[in-house]
Design a protein around this motif. Structure first.
Motif, PDB file in Angstrom:
ATOM      1  N   ARG A 182       0.905  -1.086  -0.013  1.00  0.00           N
ATOM      2  CA  ARG A 182      -0.091  -0.229   0.005  1.00  0.00           C
ATOM      3  C   ARG A 182       0.882   1.254   0.035  1.00  0.00           C
ATOM      4  NH1 ARG A 182      -4.915  -0.277   4.022  1.00  0.00           N
ATOM      5  NH2 ARG A 182      -3.298  -0.139   5.683  1.00  0.00           N
ATOM      6  N   LEU A 183       1.905   1.246  -0.858  1.00  0.00           N
ATOM      7  CA  LEU A 183       2.742   2.426  -0.941  1.00  0.00           C
ATOM      8  C   LEU A 183       2.029   3.808  -1.179  1.00  0.00           C
ATOM      9  CD1 LEU A 183       5.569   3.386  -1.202  1.00  0.00           C
ATOM     10  CD2 LEU A 183       5.438   3.043  -3.784  1.00  0.00           C
ATOM     11  N   ALA A 184       1.016   3.862  -2.075  1.00  0.00           N
ATOM     12  CA  ALA A 184       0.346   5.136  -2.131  1.00  0.00           C
ATOM     13  C   ALA A 184      -0.232   5.875  -0.696  1.00  0.00           C
ATOM     14  CB  ALA A 184      -0.920   5.165  -3.105  1.00  0.00           C
ATOM     15  N   TYR A 185      -0.749   4.679   0.088  1.00  0.00           N
ATOM     16  CA  TYR A 185      -0.964   5.281   1.437  1.00  0.00           C
ATOM     17  C   TYR A 185      -0.013   5.835   2.258  1.00  0.00           C
ATOM     18  CZ  TYR A 185      -5.876   3.578   0.639  1.00  0.00           C
ATOM     19  OH  TYR A 185      -7.300   3.354   0.179  1.00  0.00           O
ATOM     20  N   THR A 186       1.132   4.837   2.182  1.00  0.00           N
ATOM     21  CA  THR A 186       2.361   5.368   2.916  1.00  0.00           C
ATOM     22  C   THR A 186       3.009   6.770   2.254  1.00  0.00           C
ATOM     23  OG1 THR A 186       2.830   3.012   3.368  1.00  0.00           O
ATOM     24  CG2 THR A 186       4.718   4.665   3.569  1.00  0.00           C
ATOM     25  N   ARG A 187       2.996   6.912   1.238  1.00  0.00           N
ATOM     26  CA  ARG A 187       3.289   8.367   0.700  1.00  0.00           C
ATOM     27  C   ARG A 187       2.404   9.471   1.197  1.00  0.00           C
ATOM     28  NH1 ARG A 187       7.088   8.593  -3.259  1.00  0.00           N
ATOM     29  NH2 ARG A 187       7.540   6.687  -4.653  1.00  0.00           N
ATOM     30  N   ALA A 188       1.221   9.416   1.245  1.00  0.00           N
ATOM     31  CA  ALA A 188       0.254  10.107   1.579  1.00  0.00           C
ATOM     32  C   ALA A 188       0.458  10.369   3.134  1.00  0.00           C
ATOM     33  CB  ALA A 188      -1.283   9.922   1.099  1.00  0.00           C
ATOM     34  N   CYS A 189       0.420   9.594   3.934  1.00  0.00           N
ATOM     35  CA  CYS A 189       0.944   9.601   5.242  1.00  0.00           C
ATOM     36  C   CYS A 189       2.068  10.296   5.549  1.00  0.00           C
ATOM     37  CB  CYS A 189       0.692   8.291   5.953  1.00  0.00           C
ATOM     38  SG  CYS A 189       1.257   8.246   7.764  1.00  0.00           S
TER      39      CYS A 189
ATOM     40  N   ASN B 124      -0.810   4.046  11.814  1.00  0.00           N
ATOM     41  CA  ASN B 124      -1.128   3.289  10.657  1.00  0.00           C
ATOM     42  C   ASN B 124      -0.825   4.096   9.403  1.00  0.00           C
ATOM     43  OD1 ASN B 124      -1.928   1.621  12.782  1.00  0.00           O
ATOM     44  ND2 ASN B 124      -4.069   1.141  11.442  1.00  0.00           N
ATOM     45  N   ASN B 125      -0.311   3.488   8.418  1.00  0.00           N
ATOM     46  CA  ASN B 125       0.118   4.258   7.085  1.00  0.00           C
ATOM     47  C   ASN B 125      -1.204   4.766   6.298  1.00  0.00           C
ATOM     48  OD1 ASN B 125      -0.704   1.382   6.117  1.00  0.00           O
ATOM     49  ND2 ASN B 125       0.769   1.708   4.444  1.00  0.00           N
ATOM     50  N   ASP B 126      -2.341   4.213   6.609  1.00  0.00           N
ATOM     51  CA  ASP B 126      -3.530   4.742   5.842  1.00  0.00           C
ATOM     52  C   ASP B 126      -4.296   5.618   6.511  1.00  0.00           C
ATOM     53  OD1 ASP B 126      -4.345   2.888   7.806  1.00  0.00           O
ATOM     54  OD2 ASP B 126      -5.967   1.934   6.867  1.00  0.00           O
ATOM     55  N   VAL B 127      -3.396   6.694   7.103  1.00  0.00           N
ATOM     56  CA  VAL B 127      -4.234   7.980   7.695  1.00  0.00           C
ATOM     57  C   VAL B 127      -3.400   8.922   7.370  1.00  0.00           C
ATOM     58  CG1 VAL B 127      -4.556   6.605   9.851  1.00  0.00           C
ATOM     59  CG2 VAL B 127      -2.441   8.012   9.826  1.00  0.00           C
ATOM     60  N   VAL B 128      -3.957  10.174   7.118  1.00  0.00           N
ATOM     61  CA  VAL B 128      -3.487  11.439   6.682  1.00  0.00           C
ATOM     62  C   VAL B 128      -3.417  12.398   8.062  1.00  0.00           C
ATOM     63  CG1 VAL B 128      -3.579  13.715   5.344  1.00  0.00           C
ATOM     64  CG2 VAL B 128      -3.959  11.215   4.589  1.00  0.00           C
ATOM     65  N   ALA B 129      -2.453  12.905   8.508  1.00  0.00           N
ATOM     66  CA  ALA B 129      -2.405  13.880   9.664  1.00  0.00           C
ATOM     67  C   ALA B 129      -2.634  15.338   9.208  1.00  0.00           C
ATOM     68  CB  ALA B 129      -0.948  13.620  10.421  1.00  0.00           C
TER      69      ALA B 129
ATOM     70  N   ALA C   3     -11.353  10.612   5.523  1.00  0.00           N
ATOM     71  CA  ALA C   3     -10.371  11.688   4.965  1.00  0.00           C
ATOM     72  C   ALA C   3     -11.198  11.935   3.522  1.00  0.00           C
ATOM     73  CB  ALA C   3      -9.228  10.808   4.273  1.00  0.00           C
ATOM     74  N   ARG C   4     -12.267  11.376   3.156  1.00  0.00           N
ATOM     75  CA  ARG C   4     -12.763  11.830   1.935  1.00  0.00           C
ATOM     76  C   ARG C   4     -14.118  12.907   1.996  1.00  0.00           C
ATOM     77  NH1 ARG C   4     -12.246   6.188   1.305  1.00  0.00           N
ATOM     78  NH2 ARG C   4     -10.681   5.743  -0.257  1.00  0.00           N
TER      79      ARG C   4
ATOM     80  N   CYS D  76      -6.660  15.915  14.701  1.00  0.00           N
ATOM     81  CA  CYS D  76      -7.600  15.307  13.939  1.00  0.00           C
ATOM     82  C   CYS D  76      -6.580  14.384  12.895  1.00  0.00           C
ATOM     83  CB  CYS D  76      -8.501  16.323  13.104  1.00  0.00           C
ATOM     84  SG  CYS D  76      -9.582  17.223  14.153  1.00  0.00           S
ATOM     85  N   LEU D  77      -7.041  13.349  12.618  1.00  0.00           N
ATOM     86  CA  LEU D  77      -6.483  12.410  11.519  1.00  0.00           C
ATOM     87  C   LEU D  77      -7.664  11.901  10.500  1.00  0.00           C
ATOM     88  CD1 LEU D  77      -4.436   9.529  13.212  1.00  0.00           C
ATOM     89  CD2 LEU D  77      -3.446  11.535  12.004  1.00  0.00           C
ATOM     90  N   GLY D  78      -7.146  11.760   9.124  1.00  0.00           N
ATOM     91  CA  GLY D  78      -8.036  11.723   8.193  1.00  0.00           C
ATOM     92  C   GLY D  78      -8.019  10.167   7.959  1.00  0.00           C
ATOM     93  N   THR D  79      -8.901   9.163   8.086  1.00  0.00           N
ATOM     94  CA  THR D  79      -8.776   7.974   7.957  1.00  0.00           C
ATOM     95  C   THR D  79      -9.597   7.269   6.675  1.00  0.00           C
ATOM     96  OG1 THR D  79     -10.500   7.380   9.349  1.00  0.00           O
ATOM     97  CG2 THR D  79      -8.527   7.636  10.404  1.00  0.00           C
ATOM     98  N   TYR D  80      -9.478   6.033   6.364  1.00  0.00           N
ATOM     99  CA  TYR D  80     -10.218   5.419   5.269  1.00  0.00           C
ATOM    100  C   TYR D  80     -10.775   4.313   5.831  1.00  0.00           C
ATOM    101  CZ  TYR D  80      -7.146   8.376   2.517  1.00  0.00           C
ATOM    102  OH  TYR D  80      -6.402   9.706   1.783  1.00  0.00           O
TER     103      TYR D  80
END
Length: 279
Positions: free
Chosen positions: A11-18, A88-93, A120-121, A210-214
């Motif tokens: 899930r590299l795309a999520y890791t990059r966004a995180c 987790n890597n599937d979050v956005v801070a 997150a959306r 706040c964290l953005g999650t999926y």
């Protein structure tokens, strides 16, 4: 010093966004440790090339969440970290996330703090911790107790997930790391925060951070979305199954008051066996 530990598997795309969201923080006094548990999608190469500031620890490919987090935590503790955060890597801070967390951490004696999770959306509230009812096997959400107008500051809670969980070093010195041998993937974060409370530490949900999650991206959620007998089996018995009966039993035996344990197990098993088909 704050160290943020992020276990990843693909899930590299999520890791990059995180990681990009951490680069954009208004407060930069932290280090990031990524535990790459044998990713096969180019994660290791991308981290080495594009994120040289990140410490990368290779895993064996079979660590799962808890052992992966523990590997990173051991390294952070050995480096003298006074505060540690699991993520987790599937979050956005969001940009002020770290600043808000550290502000709360400095406001009282050492305590644990969890993030206010938004989709997150859509930016709609998703999760904010809560309280377990051992007798009914149910969970009372803090979001249901706190009206939107009052969702600010820190509110006491009982159990928090490992997505953006801020932990003072003193907790590890008193109770040790996450229980990887007992709870290899699910329940380990709830177990840890509950054990910390039993050891005398307060646990708070920080509505200001706040964290953005999926919410639809977990492996167990996909089991629910694509219902089949195979996925039902995975749901109940796989290490990545959200209703894993073995792990639920271990979690309950470690944390439930003894007088409530028989009823907790009975209602907990019933909810897990039937709930897959109702949600």
């Amino acid at each position: 010093m704050l160290c943020i530990v992020i276990p990843v598997f693909n899930r590299l795309a999520y890791t990059r966004a995180c990681l990009d969201s951490l680069r954009a923080q208004t407060e930069q006094s932290f280090r990031v440790i990524v535990v790459d548990d044998g990713s096969t999608d180019g994660t290791a190469e991308a981290l080495a090339t594009d994120y040289p500031e990140v410490t990368v620890l290779p895993g064996t490919g079979s660590l799962f969440w808890t052992a992966g987090v523990n590997l990173g935590l051991r390294h952070a503790l050995s480096q003298g970290a006074s505060w540690l955060m699991t993520m987790n890597n599937d979050v956005v801070a969001y940009p002020d996330f770290v600043a808000r967390m550290l502000e709360a951490a400095n406001s009282r004696p050492p305590a644990l703090y969890g993030a206010f999770e938004l989709d997150a959306r859509t930016r709609q509230p998703v999760y904010a911790g809560g309280w377990l009812n051992w007798r009914t096997g149910s969970f009372r959400r803090l979001l249901d107790d706190v009206p939107p107008a009052q969702r600010q500051g820190q509110w006491p809670t009982e159990c928090l997930p490992g997505r953006g969980l801020l932990i003072p070093r003193a907790v590890f010195e008193r109770i040790g790391l996450f229980a990887a041998d007992i709870l290899p993937h699910y329940y380990a974060d709830y177990d840890f925060t509950h054990q910390a409370r039993l050891a005398g530490f307060e646990v708070y949900l920080n509505f200001d951070a706040c964290l953005g999650t999926y919410p639809d991206e977990s492996g167990d959620q996909r089991n629910r979305d694509q219902r089949s007998l195979r996925n039902y089996y995975q749901h109940l018995f796989s290490i990545r199954g959200g209703a894993n009966l073995r792990d639920f039993t271990a979690f309950a035996r470690r944390n439930c008051p003894p007088r409530d344990l028989p009823l907790c197990l009975l209602t907990g098993y019933s909810r897990r066996l039937v709930g897959y088909f109702l949600k």
